[in-house]
Each structure stands twice: as structure tokens, then as C-alpha cells.
Write a protein that holds these residues in place. Structure first.
Motif, PDB file in Angstrom:
ATOM      1  N   LEU B 202      -6.928  -4.177  34.080  1.00 34.42           N
ATOM      2  CA  LEU B 202      -5.513  -4.094  33.696  1.00 34.42           C
ATOM      3  C   LEU B 202      -5.292  -3.273  32.433  1.00 34.42           C
ATOM      4  CD1 LEU B 202      -4.485  -7.853  34.150  1.00 34.42           C
ATOM      5  CD2 LEU B 202      -4.245  -5.988  35.788  1.00 34.42           C
ATOM      6  N   ALA B 203      -6.380  -3.041  31.689  1.00 35.06           N
ATOM      7  CA  ALA B 203      -6.228  -2.493  30.338  1.00 35.06           C
ATOM      8  C   ALA B 203      -5.603  -1.100  30.320  1.00 35.06           C
ATOM      9  CB  ALA B 203      -7.582  -2.475  29.634  1.00 35.06           C
ATOM     10  N   GLY B 204      -5.692  -0.361  31.449  1.00 37.07           N
ATOM     11  CA  GLY B 204      -5.102   0.973  31.492  1.00 37.07           C
ATOM     12  C   GLY B 204      -3.590   0.959  31.314  1.00 37.07           C
ATOM     13  N   ALA B 205      -2.973  -0.208  31.555  1.00 42.20           N
ATOM     14  CA  ALA B 205      -1.513  -0.298  31.445  1.00 42.20           C
ATOM     15  C   ALA B 205      -1.055  -0.618  30.027  1.00 42.20           C
ATOM     16  CB  ALA B 205      -0.996  -1.371  32.401  1.00 42.20           C
ATOM     17  N   ILE B 206      -2.004  -0.774  29.105  1.00 42.82           N
ATOM     18  CA  ILE B 206      -1.623  -1.088  27.728  1.00 42.82           C
ATOM     19  C   ILE B 206      -1.189   0.200  27.024  1.00 42.82           C
ATOM     20  CG2 ILE B 206      -2.463  -1.925  25.505  1.00 42.82           C
ATOM     21  CD1 ILE B 206      -4.337  -3.784  27.047  1.00 42.82           C
ATOM     22  N   PRO B 207       0.013   0.222  26.449  1.00 50.01           N
ATOM     23  CA  PRO B 207       0.495   1.456  25.814  1.00 50.01           C
ATOM     24  C   PRO B 207      -0.426   1.942  24.699  1.00 50.01           C
ATOM     25  CG  PRO B 207       2.302  -0.088  26.112  1.00 50.01           C
ATOM     26  CD  PRO B 207       1.045  -0.839  26.449  1.00 50.01           C
ATOM     27  N   ASP B 208      -0.518   3.263  24.610  1.00 47.07           N
ATOM     28  CA  ASP B 208      -1.301   3.896  23.560  1.00 47.07           C
ATOM     29  C   ASP B 208      -0.374   4.085  22.366  1.00 47.07           C
ATOM     30  OD1 ASP B 208      -3.163   5.250  22.118  1.00 47.07           O
ATOM     31  OD2 ASP B 208      -2.879   7.158  23.163  1.00 47.07           O
ATOM     32  N   PHE B 209      -0.544   3.287  21.358  1.00 51.13           N
ATOM     33  CA  PHE B 209       0.347   3.316  20.199  1.00 51.13           C
ATOM     34  C   PHE B 209      -0.482   2.900  18.998  1.00 51.13           C
ATOM     35  CE2 PHE B 209       3.132   0.707  17.371  1.00 51.13           C
ATOM     36  CZ  PHE B 209       4.014   1.693  16.963  1.00 51.13           C
ATOM     37  N   SER B 210      -0.177   3.493  17.852  1.00 53.23           N
ATOM     38  CA  SER B 210      -0.930   3.134  16.658  1.00 53.23           C
ATOM     39  C   SER B 210      -0.001   3.098  15.453  1.00 53.23           C
ATOM     40  CB  SER B 210      -2.047   4.159  16.421  1.00 53.23           C
ATOM     41  OG  SER B 210      -2.591   3.986  15.137  1.00 53.23           O
ATOM     42  N   ARG B 211      -0.095   2.044  14.674  1.00 53.37           N
ATOM     43  CA  ARG B 211       0.592   2.011  13.384  1.00 53.37           C
ATOM     44  C   ARG B 211      -0.247   1.172  12.431  1.00 53.37           C
ATOM     45  NH1 ARG B 211       3.918  -0.732   9.958  1.00 53.37           N
ATOM     46  NH2 ARG B 211       3.859  -2.600  11.241  1.00 53.37           N
ATOM     47  N   PRO B 212      -0.987   1.835  11.540  1.00 54.63           N
ATOM     48  CA  PRO B 212      -1.795   1.071  10.591  1.00 54.63           C
ATOM     49  C   PRO B 212      -0.889   0.175   9.741  1.00 54.63           C
ATOM     50  CG  PRO B 212      -2.383   3.399  10.549  1.00 54.63           C
ATOM     51  CD  PRO B 212      -1.136   3.283  11.360  1.00 54.63           C
ATOM     52  N   THR B 213      -1.322  -1.051   9.531  1.00 53.79           N
ATOM     53  CA  THR B 213      -0.567  -1.978   8.699  1.00 53.79           C
ATOM     54  C   THR B 213      -1.576  -2.810   7.919  1.00 53.79           C
ATOM     55  OG1 THR B 213       1.202  -3.661   8.735  1.00 53.79           O
ATOM     56  CG2 THR B 213      -0.403  -3.755  10.521  1.00 53.79           C
ATOM     57  N   GLU B 214      -1.085  -3.779   7.170  1.00 54.81           N
ATOM     58  CA  GLU B 214      -1.998  -4.682   6.473  1.00 54.81           C
ATOM     59  C   GLU B 214      -2.323  -5.838   7.429  1.00 54.81           C
ATOM     60  OE1 GLU B 214      -0.255  -6.346   2.937  1.00 54.81           O
ATOM     61  OE2 GLU B 214      -2.177  -7.109   2.201  1.00 54.81           O
ATOM     62  N   TYR B 215      -3.592  -6.140   7.575  1.00 54.15           N
ATOM     63  CA  TYR B 215      -4.004  -7.237   8.468  1.00 54.15           C
ATOM     64  C   TYR B 215      -4.498  -8.396   7.615  1.00 54.15           C
ATOM     65  CZ  TYR B 215      -3.627  -3.624  11.963  1.00 54.15           C
ATOM     66  OH  TYR B 215      -3.134  -2.620  12.765  1.00 54.15           O
ATOM     67  N   ILE B 216      -3.921  -9.572   7.819  1.00 57.05           N
ATOM     68  CA  ILE B 216      -4.281 -10.723   6.990  1.00 57.05           C
ATOM     69  C   ILE B 216      -4.755 -11.876   7.877  1.00 57.05           C
ATOM     70  CG2 ILE B 216      -3.417 -12.436   5.338  1.00 57.05           C
ATOM     71  CD1 ILE B 216      -1.583 -10.366   4.182  1.00 57.05           C
ATOM     72  N   SER B 217      -5.913 -12.409   7.519  1.00 53.50           N
ATOM     73  CA  SER B 217      -6.448 -13.568   8.235  1.00 53.50           C
ATOM     74  C   SER B 217      -7.305 -14.361   7.265  1.00 53.50           C
ATOM     75  CB  SER B 217      -7.313 -13.123   9.417  1.00 53.50           C
ATOM     76  OG  SER B 217      -8.552 -12.622   8.934  1.00 53.50           O
ATOM     77  N   LEU B 218      -7.720 -15.538   7.685  1.00 56.64           N
ATOM     78  CA  LEU B 218      -8.721 -16.258   6.912  1.00 56.64           C
ATOM     79  C   LEU B 218     -10.073 -15.580   7.118  1.00 56.64           C
ATOM     80  CD1 LEU B 218      -7.805 -20.009   7.563  1.00 56.64           C
ATOM     81  CD2 LEU B 218      -7.152 -18.567   5.623  1.00 56.64           C
ATOM     82  N   ARG B 219     -10.961 -15.751   6.161  1.00 58.63           N
ATOM     83  CA  ARG B 219     -12.327 -15.253   6.328  1.00 58.63           C
ATOM     84  C   ARG B 219     -13.276 -16.240   5.666  1.00 58.63           C
ATOM     85  NH1 ARG B 219     -15.578 -11.027   7.736  1.00 58.63           N
ATOM     86  NH2 ARG B 219     -17.410 -10.706   6.433  1.00 58.63           N
ATOM     87  N   ALA B 220     -14.341 -16.558   6.371  1.00 61.96           N
ATOM     88  CA  ALA B 220     -15.352 -17.484   5.848  1.00 61.96           C
ATOM     89  C   ALA B 220     -16.683 -16.755   5.781  1.00 61.96           C
ATOM     90  CB  ALA B 220     -15.464 -18.709   6.749  1.00 61.96           C
ATOM     91  N   ALA B 221     -17.552 -17.228   4.880  1.00 60.18           N
ATOM     92  CA  ALA B 221     -18.830 -16.549   4.670  1.00 60.18           C
ATOM     93  C   ALA B 221     -19.756 -16.723   5.867  1.00 60.18           C
ATOM     94  CB  ALA B 221     -19.495 -17.095   3.408  1.00 60.18           C
ATOM     95  N   ASP B 222     -19.693 -17.907   6.491  1.00 61.09           N
ATOM     96  CA  ASP B 222     -20.757 -18.265   7.436  1.00 61.09           C
ATOM     97  C   ASP B 222     -20.307 -18.390   8.883  1.00 61.09           C
ATOM     98  OD1 ASP B 222     -19.135 -20.318   6.789  1.00 61.09           O
ATOM     99  OD2 ASP B 222     -20.711 -21.809   6.507  1.00 61.09           O
ATOM    100  N   GLU B 223     -19.037 -18.099   9.177  1.00 59.96           N
ATOM    101  CA  GLU B 223     -18.590 -18.237  10.563  1.00 59.96           C
ATOM    102  C   GLU B 223     -17.299 -17.456  10.778  1.00 59.96           C
ATOM    103  OE1 GLU B 223     -17.990 -22.442  10.993  1.00 59.96           O
ATOM    104  OE2 GLU B 223     -16.085 -22.404   9.937  1.00 59.96           O
TER     105      GLU B 223
END
Lengths: 150, 437
Positions: B202-223
Motif C-alpha cells: 500500500l505504501a506507493g499510495a502515500i504522498p511524497d511530501f517533506s517539511r522538516p520540523t522539530e520532532y519531540i519525544s521522550l528518550r531513555a538511555a537503555d530502551e
């Protein structure tokens, strides 16, 4: 045999299914019958249905009747027409869930839907008097259905 | 190209809640491209005032029927930090098992039932049932197992009962966990591998679009961080979760009943794609192989690929759940009473990665153990400004396409974020009146 409650207990009379399950448990009747509350998860309902196992689904149903009115429906192809339903998450309502189950070959040969006309569907507050009064009647209908089956 | 465009999608479908897409272009100049959030605010923070620490998680799990577990765990963490309640390693492991199951369930639901119909050019999952019944059955089976895992550990997958401040009121037996493990290995893992094949087709139907932004998530050292971690930005690195206010900066906009957020840019993104960009190095090998198969690369700036990141993450969640069960069984399950003796009454922050991004709860307790102040910041609210910014870049790029195609791309964009509008307040209707001038 399964008795399945659908609906949001936090939206007034949409909690009628859950209240019916509570009443069945309190009266300690229907041993051996699975009592399941799928709340607003219509897809869980689809997964619970099996062609060989009879099922009864209880939900609030807008039928244009007086609040607390009870209707026993035996869904067939015609009555499973798709229609909008804003009671459920992601726009999937009971009719859509049953239609999906049918198309997947999961619809029980013996399926009963008990609809109760809601009086109020606002957040909080629990059941209206009219719907609360209808709960014993719904329990009796379920007991009769279970009795007729086995 | 001089063009007038009016798109107004009222109450967008296949998202949780009510929102409208509104786009106006006059003489080729984009005047408006935004997601209007039209639901009534729900005042949960005010509802919490005066409530006991025993009640906070029970109340906040009602913010959402989809993310109830995430709200509950986040609430418990905030309460425990505020009251100085230590929890056991077993409690943390059981909570991690819950979070992984809930993420798996939600990601599968979104990828198959909400996003996939777009990839197939269908309006809903129903046509899929006719053409691919085995795919729909597989999706339901995966969702069911993930739900069962929640039922087993928390007593109830929606609005859980057994997780309480300081621990659990009931824990599963070793036999129950072993049985869940068997189902994960024998059913979920093969279903996940089949999912990769389905999504690849199905992935061929995903639009080709790009906009760099700030990505924020939690991050842990060990997992791969879901349960806990520092707040990590692709722009500025990691800070402790107590810094969450300056990593969200909520503000009010006229077109949304949900607040917007921004940090280092005009907007930022949270959710599976942000987690992928920040933490792909922590994924298990099977998930990394899935990412390679599906063409998901580190530093991804296509928001439509959030759905693919969800699929990759679902595989990680399944295998990590197996690893967590192995640890629980290896350590031996212990009967433990929840630790509910506060050692202080202060302020605590809980930050958890729930399916749609970082969820924050902060509570301040008075000396009677009642909430004096509460603050909840929901992932969908954090993504709203980013969605608006994406639309503002996307519309001029696709303006030459027919109006229906533009509308579909806008709808798919919003759906890619898997928004939960009821949580952030509710989502989307689009109406389209485009005319060449």
C-alpha cells in the motif's frame, strides 16, 4: 451464549447496556452466559461475534419512541443498512459493526439486538428515570431468550 | 498560477472527534490553511481540583476511551512524584507491559482501519472486507490480542481498574502471563510480519511530501522510550520531564478550542514519527528490518509516514512485550500491596509516550492529599500547529491538482497524525468549493 453491552456509560442513557449487565450480575441469573461490555469499541464487538454462538447485544437506540421504550430486533440483511452513528468512536456504530461482522462471515445465526430508546445522552448523570425503569424488562427479555435457546 | 480555492471539510471522518479542514486561496495567495477544532472544551483540569489522590487516575482515564490507559499511567506517575510514592520494579514492568500493549493496539487500529482505506482509494474499511477479508480479520485478531493483554494486566482494557497509585490491586498469575506470551509469539509476531507485506503493497499510495520540523519525544538511555524518559528535541537535545512547560508553551488560537504548542519553531511534531526520528537506534532488530522493508529512514520529514512509523513500532511493542513478560516470569511474581503512604505533598509531573505522542500530567497536592492544581497537555494538541504548517506548505505544492485530489491529500495528512480530538478537546469535516479564476 454471549450478552454484549455497547455504549458509553458516561453519556447518560447510552449506559443502559452496562446497567443491564450489572442487573444480571446482581440477580445472579444466567450462569454460564458470557457478559461482555464493549463500551464504545465497535471493533471489539466484531471480534467477539462468532457464527456458531448465539449473541444478544444491548444498546441505546434512537427509534423515535418514548424514552425507555424497548425494541427487540433480529437483524437481517435489510435492517443492517449503514447509517451514521455519533455514539461511537471513529464513527463506527452498531449497524456498521454488525455489517462488518456479516461481511466477514462472523454474524451469529442467532443474533438479537435489544434497543432501548434513550431520554438523555449528555455527559455524566447516569440513566434517566424512564430508562432505569426499563432495565428489569430488558433483563427479563434476555432471560427468556437464553431460556428459549437452551 | 492565479487561482481561488475554498476547501471546507466539515467534521473529517476516520479520526477521533470533530474537526474541520479550512483552506482559502485568493488569486494564488494562500490566505488560510488550518485545522479548526470545534469541540467543546471539557474542563478536566478544573474537575480534578479538590479530588483525592486515589481518584485522579480514575477521573483522567475518562478523558478518552481510546487512550484511557495512557492517561491513567501518566496520572499515576504524576501523583506518585508529587506524593513521594516509590513503586517496585515489578510495578514498572507491568505498567510497561500495559503501555506496549496499548500502543500496539492503537497503532494497528489506525494503520488498518483509519489510514489503509486512503491508500486503497476507499472511503472506509468496508470495501476492504470484500477484497481483502483475511487482512481485516488479521487486523481484528491483532487488536483483540492487544486488548486482551490490557484486560489481563489492568483488569479492563478501557478505563483500567487494577493500576492504582503505588502499584496494582491485582496482578496476573504466572500462568496467565505465560499464556499471553505464547499468543504473542505464535499469533502476533506472524501477524506483524504479514502486516509488513500488506503495508508494503500500500505504501506507493502515500504522498511524497517533506517539511522538516522539530520532532519531540521522550528518550531513555537503555530502551525505546514509552514509559519514561527525558524530553528530547531534534533541535535542542534532551531536558528532564519537569521542564515540560517550556517544551510545550501552550497558547490559544481563535480557530481551535484546543490550545496550540510551539518550542523552537512555529510548531513541532510528536507521535510515532517523532519517536522514530529520535529513538530508532533503540528499536528491536525485527522492527528495524520492518522499517527497512517499508522504506522508513532516520531523519524522516514526511508526516504521512507517521502511519508507517506506527506499524514499525507495533512490531517493537509486540516483541518488547514478550521480553517484559520474560523478565517478570524470570524474577518471579510477588504479591505486593500498593505503596499509598505519602512521604510529602507537593508537585509532580508525569510524562509518557502514548500512541499519539508525549502526554503530560502535572498535579499539585495540598496537605490532605487533594489536588490543588492540575495541568494536562495532550499529544494531539501539541500536533495541531504542525498540521496547520504542513497544510500551508502542501497546498501551494499541489494547487495544480484537481480539487478532489487536494482535499484527499489534506484529509490524509490530518489522519496521518492519528488525531484524538476528544482528548485534545474532538476533529474534522472538509468542504470544497474550488474555482479557477
Amino acid at each position: 451464549m454471549k450478552v454484549i453491552a455497547a455504549g458509553n456509560s458516561f453519556c447518560g442513557d447510552d449506559g443502559v447496556g452496562a446497567a443491564v449487565l450489572d442487573a444480571i450480575r446482581e440477580r445472579n441469573i444466567l450462569p454460564g452466559v458470557d457478559l461482555v461490555d464493549v463500551q464504545t469499541d465497535a471493533l471489539a464487538l466484531v471480534e467477539l461475534l462468532e457464527p456458531q454462538e448465539p449473541a444478544i447485544v444491548v444498546d441505546a437506540a434512537r427509534m423515535g419512541a418514548a424514552p425507555g421504550s424497548v425494541a427487540v430486533l433480529r437483524p437481517d440483511e435489510e435492517s443492517l443498512g449503514l447509517r451514521g452513528d455519533h455514539l461511537s468512536l471513529h464513527g463506527l456504530g452498531l449497524p456498521e459493526a454488525l455489517a462488518l461482522a456479516r461481511r466477514l462471515g462472523r454474524l451469529p445465526a442467532r443474533l438479537v439486538v435489544i434497543g432501548v430508546e434513550p431520554g438523555r445522552l449528555d455527559l455524566g448523570g447516569g440513566l434517566s428515570e424512564a430508562v432505569r425503569a426499563a432495565v428489569p424488562q430488558v433483563v427479563d427479555i434476555i432471560a427468556a431468550e437464553v431460556g428459549a435457546h437452551g | 498560477m492565479s487561482r481561488n480555492l475554498d476547501i471546507n471539510v466539515r467534521h473529517l471522518t476516520r479520526v477521533e472527534g470533530h474537526g474541520d479542514i479550512v483552506v482559502n486561496m485568493r488569486d494564488g495567495v494562500l490566505e488560510k490553511a488550518e485545522l479548526d477544532i470545534v469541540e467543546a472544551p471539557r474542563y478536566f483540569e478544573a474537575l480534578l481540583k479538590g479530588r483525592s489522590f486515589h481518584e485522579a487516575a480514575i477521573i483522567t482515564s475518562r478523558i478518552c476511551g481510546i487512550c484511557s490507559l495512557g492517561h491513567q499511567i501518566t496520572s499515576l506517575k504524576a501523583t506518585e512524584q508529587a506524593l513521594g510514592l516509590e513503586v517496585s520494579e515489578q510495578t514498572v514492568l507491568l505498567r510497561k507491559l500495559l503501555i506496549h500493549g496499548a500502543t500496539l493496539q492503537s497503532n494497528v487500529l489506525h494503520a488498518y482501519f483509519l489510514a489503509a482505506p486512503d491508500f486503497l482509494g476507499k472511503g472506509s474499511v468496508f470495501p476492504l472486507v470484500a477484497s481483502h477479508p483475511e487482512v481485516v480479520t488479521r487486523a481484528l485478531r491483532m487488536k483483540r490480542l492487544a486488548n486482551d493483554s490490557g484486560d489481563l494486566v489492568s483488569g479492563r482494557a478501557v478505563h483500567p481498574i487494577t493500576p492504582v497509585p503505588g502499584g496494582f490491586t491485582r496482578i496476573p498469575t504466572a500462568a496467565e502471563l505465560a499464556s499471553l506470551r505464547t499468543r504473542l509469539v505464535e499469533q502476533m509476531v506472524p501477524d506483524f510480519l504479514a502486516t509488513i507485506e500488506t503495508m508494503k503493497s500500500l505504501a506507493g499510495a502515500i504522498p511524497d511530501f517533506s517539511r522538516p520540523t522539530e520532532y519531540i519525544s521522550l528518550r531513555a538511555a537503555d530502551e525505546y522510550a514509552l514509559y519514561d524518559g527525558d524530553i528530547c528535541s531534534t533541535d535542542t537535545g534532551c531536558v528532564p520531564d519537569t521542564e515540560y512547560r517550556r517544551m510545550t508553551n501552550e497558547f490559544v488560537v481563535a480557530h481551535s478550542t484546543s490550545k496550540h504548542c510551539r518550542v523552537n519553531r512555529s510548531s513541532y511534531m510528536v507521535g510515532a514519527l517523532a519517536r522514530w526520528n529520535n529513538n530508532h537506534d533503540k528499536l528491536c532488530p525485527t522492527a528495524l528490518e520492518a522499517a527497512a522493508e517499508l522504506g522508513l529512514k532516520p531523519g524522516c520529514t514526511n508526516p504521512y509516514l507517521n502511519t508507517i512509523a506506527q506499524v514499525v513500532e507495533a512490531g517493537h511493542c509486540a516483541l518488547e512485550a514478550v521480553a517484559i513478560i520474560d523478565r517478570l516470569l524470570g524474577d518471579g511474581l510477588k504479591a505486593e500491596a500498593p505503596n499509598q503512604e505519602p512521604t510529602r505533598f507537593g508537585t509532580g509531573v508525569g510524562a509518557t509516550e502514548v500512541p499519539r505522542g508525549i502526554l503530560y500530567h502535572e498535579y499539585t497536592y495540598d496537605r490532605q492529599g487533594r489536588i490543588a492544581r492540575a495541568n494536562c497537555i495532550i499529544p494531539t494538541g501539541q500536533n495541531l500547529a504542525n498540521i496547520d504548517d504542513d497544510m500551508k506548505k502542501l497546498v501551494p505544492e499541489v494547487i495544480a491538482e484537481p480539487q478532489e485530489a487536494i482535499t484527499l491529500k489534506l484529509e490524509m495528512l490530518v489522519r496521518a497524525y492519528d488525531p484524538c480530538i476528544s482528548c485534545s478537546v474532538h476533529l474534522l469535516d472538509v468542504t470544497f468549493k474550488g474555482q479557477e479564476s
